[in-house]
Structures are given as structure tokens and as C-alpha cells.
Design a protein around this motif. Structure first.
Motif, short mmCIF file in Angstrom:
data_model
loop_
_atom_site.label_atom_id
_atom_site.label_comp_id
_atom_site.label_asym_id
_atom_site.label_seq_id
_atom_site.Cartn_x
_atom_site.Cartn_y
_atom_site.Cartn_z
N LEU A 9 -17.19 -21.97 13.42
CA LEU A 9 -16.92 -22.39 14.80
C LEU A 9 -16.07 -21.37 15.53
O LEU A 9 -16.32 -21.06 16.71
CB LEU A 9 -16.21 -23.74 14.77
CG LEU A 9 -15.82 -24.32 16.14
CD1 LEU A 9 -17.06 -24.53 17.01
CD2 LEU A 9 -15.05 -25.62 15.99
N ILE A 10 -15.05 -20.82 14.86
CA ILE A 10 -14.20 -19.82 15.50
C ILE A 10 -15.01 -18.61 15.91
O ILE A 10 -14.92 -18.12 17.06
CB ILE A 10 -13.05 -19.42 14.55
CG1 ILE A 10 -12.04 -20.56 14.42
CG2 ILE A 10 -12.35 -18.15 15.03
CD1 ILE A 10 -10.98 -20.33 13.36
N ASN A 11 -15.82 -18.09 15.00
CA ASN A 11 -16.65 -16.93 15.32
C ASN A 11 -17.66 -17.26 16.40
O ASN A 11 -17.95 -16.44 17.29
CB ASN A 11 -17.36 -16.42 14.06
CG ASN A 11 -16.44 -15.63 13.17
OD1 ASN A 11 -16.21 -14.45 13.38
ND2 ASN A 11 -15.89 -16.28 12.14
N GLY A 12 -18.23 -18.47 16.35
CA GLY A 12 -19.19 -18.88 17.38
C GLY A 12 -18.55 -18.94 18.75
O GLY A 12 -19.13 -18.48 19.76
N LEU A 13 -17.33 -19.48 18.84
CA LEU A 13 -16.63 -19.56 20.11
C LEU A 13 -16.32 -18.17 20.66
O LEU A 13 -16.43 -17.94 21.88
CB LEU A 13 -15.33 -20.36 19.95
CG LEU A 13 -15.49 -21.86 19.72
CD1 LEU A 13 -14.13 -22.50 19.45
CD2 LEU A 13 -16.15 -22.53 20.93
N ALA A 60 -17.79 -16.77 24.13
CA ALA A 60 -16.92 -16.25 25.18
C ALA A 60 -17.32 -14.85 25.59
O ALA A 60 -17.31 -14.51 26.78
CB ALA A 60 -15.46 -16.26 24.68
N ALA A 61 -17.70 -14.02 24.60
CA ALA A 61 -18.15 -12.66 24.93
C ALA A 61 -19.44 -12.69 25.73
O ALA A 61 -19.62 -11.92 26.69
CB ALA A 61 -18.33 -11.86 23.64
N THR A 62 -20.38 -13.58 25.38
CA THR A 62 -21.64 -13.68 26.10
C THR A 62 -21.43 -14.13 27.53
O THR A 62 -22.02 -13.58 28.48
CB THR A 62 -22.59 -14.66 25.38
OG1 THR A 62 -22.79 -14.22 24.03
CG2 THR A 62 -23.93 -14.75 26.09
N VAL A 63 -20.57 -15.14 27.71
CA VAL A 63 -20.27 -15.63 29.06
C VAL A 63 -19.62 -14.54 29.89
O VAL A 63 -19.94 -14.36 31.08
CB VAL A 63 -19.36 -16.88 28.99
CG1 VAL A 63 -18.86 -17.26 30.38
CG2 VAL A 63 -20.12 -18.03 28.36
N LEU A 91 -7.25 -16.10 15.64
CA LEU A 91 -7.70 -17.44 15.35
C LEU A 91 -7.85 -17.68 13.85
O LEU A 91 -7.46 -18.72 13.32
CB LEU A 91 -9.03 -17.71 16.07
CG LEU A 91 -8.94 -17.79 17.61
CD1 LEU A 91 -10.33 -17.88 18.22
CD2 LEU A 91 -8.11 -18.99 18.03
N LEU A 92 -8.41 -16.69 13.15
CA LEU A 92 -8.58 -16.84 11.70
C LEU A 92 -7.23 -16.84 10.99
O LEU A 92 -7.03 -17.58 10.03
CB LEU A 92 -9.46 -15.71 11.16
CG LEU A 92 -10.96 -15.81 11.47
CD1 LEU A 92 -11.70 -14.58 10.96
CD2 LEU A 92 -11.56 -17.07 10.83
N ARG A 93 -6.30 -16.00 11.47
CA ARG A 93 -4.97 -15.96 10.84
C ARG A 93 -4.27 -17.30 10.97
O ARG A 93 -3.63 -17.78 10.03
CB ARG A 93 -4.14 -14.86 11.49
CG ARG A 93 -2.75 -14.71 10.88
CD ARG A 93 -2.01 -13.56 11.51
NE ARG A 93 -0.69 -13.42 10.92
CZ ARG A 93 -0.41 -12.78 9.80
NH1 ARG A 93 -1.40 -12.22 9.12
NH2 ARG A 93 0.81 -12.70 9.32
N THR A 94 -4.40 -17.92 12.15
CA THR A 94 -3.77 -19.23 12.35
C THR A 94 -4.37 -20.27 11.41
O THR A 94 -3.65 -21.10 10.84
CB THR A 94 -3.96 -19.67 13.81
OG1 THR A 94 -3.38 -18.70 14.67
CG2 THR A 94 -3.30 -21.02 14.05
N SER A 95 -5.67 -20.20 11.21
CA SER A 95 -6.34 -21.19 10.36
C SER A 95 -6.05 -20.96 8.88
O SER A 95 -5.95 -21.92 8.09
CB SER A 95 -7.85 -21.14 10.59
OG SER A 95 -8.17 -21.50 11.92
#
Length: 317
Positions: free
Chosen positions: A11-15, A19-22, A57-61
Motif C-alpha cells: 500500500l505504501i509503495n502504491g500510494l 502520487a507520482a502519477t497524479v 514511510l517504510l522506516r516509520t512502519s
């Protein structure tokens, strides 16, 4: 139930990708057929932003996993109570809770097994001391009596040799009695903790180092198993001082400090000098845990070593 770690990472990578696509769709940014320097800079900045955001985001998780790994590397069951905070939910939180529960079980099982092992050790010491006293001691006593009768009838030229054998046998008998006494501290059972510690101080003073006794008056009585642990810790600590420290002055103290009974052994020797704890100190820690106590060993460079055993109020009867 929280989201599994696998799906959280996805989910993190997908978000981040969404965001990059938008951003590419909304921002007035185009790329020429032949990429210009300014466009390359924009692309590199965008890529760096995506990588940094994804990393944060990954570090936080995954931060709880890092804390868990550090605790796994440092945990010492001789210092119980080390736990991680059980915050949040999900896979990582469940892993932390499971690890904390495992530490609790291990501490309980270790304490139970150590109690049984030390009880068996004390029983074996008692048995060996009894055999030394009853069998070897009596045999050597019989030898001494036989030598005395022989000396009464022996010719003059053999008396010196018989006397030498008598002295050697008597010295051996004294050593057997001393070993038996160290294995089974009868003075502890007969006269109590204060007298047993006083006898211990006298014994080590006779070995060439002065042991000063400081016992506070009016100390409360303690359970027999607590007395035995206090005595054994004092015995082991004084033995370590005599063997390794080079000290000529030791203070053996027993005081009441707040809600604790504190045994202290402080010497003026060379200290630990950065050496790792040996089996003697670890054995003292094991004994302290059996009565809910805590052992502290302080290396004081230039001023020797201080060993303190704290017995909590619930260990007092």
C-alpha cells in the motif's frame, strides 16, 4: 485486526506511485524527445522525492522491528524486566507482544530451573561435606590414634619420622574439616547470618587481607533460603577478592537501606580493569534472582570493586 505487513508495504509503495502519477498528470511538465538538462533535473528531483518519501514511510512502519532486533541482540535473562513498548496494532505490534510474552515465559522457566539446580547443588554440597566429616575425617582420626599408640612403643630413632607423619595427618584432617565447613556452613544453621558472616570475615582475614565488618543493628530476620543466598554471595565475592584483586583491605557490610537489605563487599584492589564478568559473578546473579534480589558490580578504577546484593522488602520475613 491490523493490516498484515506485506500488504502495508504494498500500500505504501502504491500510494507513492499514485502520487507520482497524479503529479505528472496535473503539473505542466513535458519531456522532449531529446531530454533537456532542465527536464533531467526535474526528473531527478522527482525520483529523489519519491525515494525519500517511500523511505520515510517504510522506516516509520518498520521502526518497531529495528527496536525488536536491538533488544534481541542485547537481552540478558540475568537482568529481567527488559521489554519493548506494545504500541499500535498489526503484524509488528503482534510480534512485539509475542516477544515480550516469550521473555516473560523464559524468565519464569529460567528462575524455576535455576532454583532446582541450586537446590540440588546445595544438597550435593551437604552430602559431600557429611561424607568428608563422617568417613574421611573419622578415618584420619583413627590413623592419628594409631600413630600415637605406635609412637608410644616405637624405638627412639623412629620417633622423629612418626611425629612428622602425625603432623602431616593432622594437617590433612584440618584441611578436610575446612573443606567440609566451606561446603556446608554449619555456623549459618546453628548461629545465624550475622555470626556466619563474621566467621567468614575471620577466615579470609587469616589469609592475609584485613576484612572489616560493618553490620547495622536491628536488622529483621530473613527466610533461610535468603540467608543462604546472602552467605553464598559473600563467600563467592570474598573468594574473588582473595584470588584476583590483590586487595589488602575489604569491607563486608550488611545494612538496611529503605525497603532493602543490602549486602556489600568493597575492596581496595585493582578492580575488574574492563574484564568480562566470569562464572563467579554470573553465579551470584543467578542466586540473587532466586530471592527476587539484584546484584550490582561496580568497577571503580584505582579504588577496587564494589559488589552489592539488594534484597527487596518482600524477601524479608
Amino acid at each position: 485486526m491490523g493490516m498484515p505487513l506485506y500488504w502495508r508495504v504494498c500500500l505504501i509503495n502504491g500510494l507513492v506511485l499514485v502520487a507520482a502519477t497524479v503529479a505528472l498528470a496535473v503539473l505542466p511538465v513535458t519531456v522532449s524527445a531529446r531530454v533537456l538538462v532542465s527536464e533531467a533535473i526535474v526528473l531527478l528531483l522527482g525520483l529523489a522525492g519519491i525515494v525519500v518519501l517511500n523511505s520515510l514511510l517504510l522506516r516509520t512502519s518498520l521502526a518497531p522491528l529495528d527496536r525488536l532486533i536491538r533488544l534481541m541482540e542485547q537481552v540478558d535473562l540475568q537482568r529481567p524486566g527488559q521489554r519493548l513498548p506494545e504500541d499500535g496494532s498489526g503484524t509488528v505490534a503482534k510480534l512485539v507482544k509475542s516477544f515480550n510474552a516469550m521473555l516473560t515465559r523464559l524468565e519464569i522457566e529460567r528462575g524455576t530451573s535455576n532454583a532446582k539446580a541450586l537446590a540440588a547443588q546445595e544438597a550435593e554440597r551437604h552430602r559431600i561435606a557429611q561424607e568428608l566429616h563422617d568417613e574421611i575425617g573419622q578415618s584420619l582420626t583413627a590413623v592419628l590414634l594409631g600413630l600415637k599408640r605406635l609412637a608410644d612403643r616405637a624405638p627412639e630413632e623412629l620417633l622423629d619420622e612418626i611425629t612428622l607423619v602425625q603432623e602431616t595427618t593432622r594437617a590433612g584432617l584440618d584441611e578436610v574439616r575446612e573443606v567440609a565447613r566451606r561446603l556446608r556452613p554449619g555456623v549459618l544453621e546453628d548461629l545465624g547470618l550475622h555470626n556466619a558472616l563474621a566467621a567468614l570475615a575471620t577466615e579470609f582475614s587469616a589469609r592475609g587481607m584485613h576484612v572489616r565488618r560493618v553490620f547495622s543493628p536491628g536488622l529483621p530476620p530473613v527466610a533461610p533460603e535468603t540467608e543462604l543466598v546472602i552467605y553464598r554471595v559473600a563467600q563467592e565475592a570474598l573468594t574473588n577478592v582473595a584470588r584476583h584483586s590483590g586487595a589488602d583491605l575489604v569491607e563486608l557490610s550488611l545494612r538496611r537501606q529503605g525497603s532493602h537489605l543490602v549486602l556489600g563487599i568493597e575492596d581496595n584492589g585493582r578492580g575488574l580493569r574492563g574484564a568480562e564478568e566470569g562464572t563467579g559473578i554470573r553465579g551470584m546473579r543467578e542466586r540473587a534472582l532466586l530471592i527476587g534480589g539484584e546484584l550490582q558490580v561496580d568497577d571503580r578504577p584505582g579504588r577496587g570493586t564494589a559488589v552489592r546484593l539488594f534484597v527487596a522488602a518482600e524477601g524479608l520475613s
